[in-house]
Design a protein around this motif. Sequence first.
Motif, short mmCIF file in Angstrom:
data_model
loop_
_atom_site.label_atom_id
_atom_site.label_comp_id
_atom_site.label_asym_id
_atom_site.label_seq_id
_atom_site.Cartn_x
_atom_site.Cartn_y
_atom_site.Cartn_z
N GLN A 18 0.83 -1.21 0.00
CA GLN A 18 0.00 0.00 0.00
C GLN A 18 0.87 1.26 0.00
N ILE A 53 -8.88 6.41 -0.96
CA ILE A 53 -8.99 5.27 -0.04
C ILE A 53 -10.00 5.69 1.03
N ILE A 88 -11.81 6.78 4.29
CA ILE A 88 -11.22 7.44 5.46
C ILE A 88 -11.85 6.99 6.78
N THR A 95 -4.02 11.83 3.18
CA THR A 95 -3.40 10.89 2.24
C THR A 95 -4.44 9.92 1.69
N HIS A 96 -5.32 9.43 2.57
CA HIS A 96 -6.39 8.54 2.10
C HIS A 96 -7.30 9.27 1.11
#
Length: 116
Positions: free
Chosen positions: A37, A90, A92, A84-85
């Motif tokens: 990841q 991605i 959260i 960042t997510h």
Amino acid sequence: MDIQISKTKKIIIWLLASLLLLLYLGSAGAKLFQPEQMNQMQLANWRVIIAISEIIITFIFLFPKTNKIGTLLLSSYMGGAIVTHMIWSIPILMPVIVLILVWLVFYLRNPQFFKF
């Protein structure tokens, strides 16, 4: 100003703090030993530094005498994780839940902090 905390409340606080410790150690371990990841997010060069920081900050948070600075550092770390997510699309939910748990433990340990 030292506030007395019941034995039951202390046990709950330590259980929640231990849960956070396990979550962060697991996260750091994944960064160190399963870097897929981190590679996808183009953070492979930073994964060791991020993982070690995560471990150190978690232990700072764990101990009552350094809990306040640990909460500040974990909040900053989780804010970065959430952003960042979001950048990499991605979900959260997990970092948000962990951040709420960090603040719950902080509140249970330091209720006087929120009194004006």
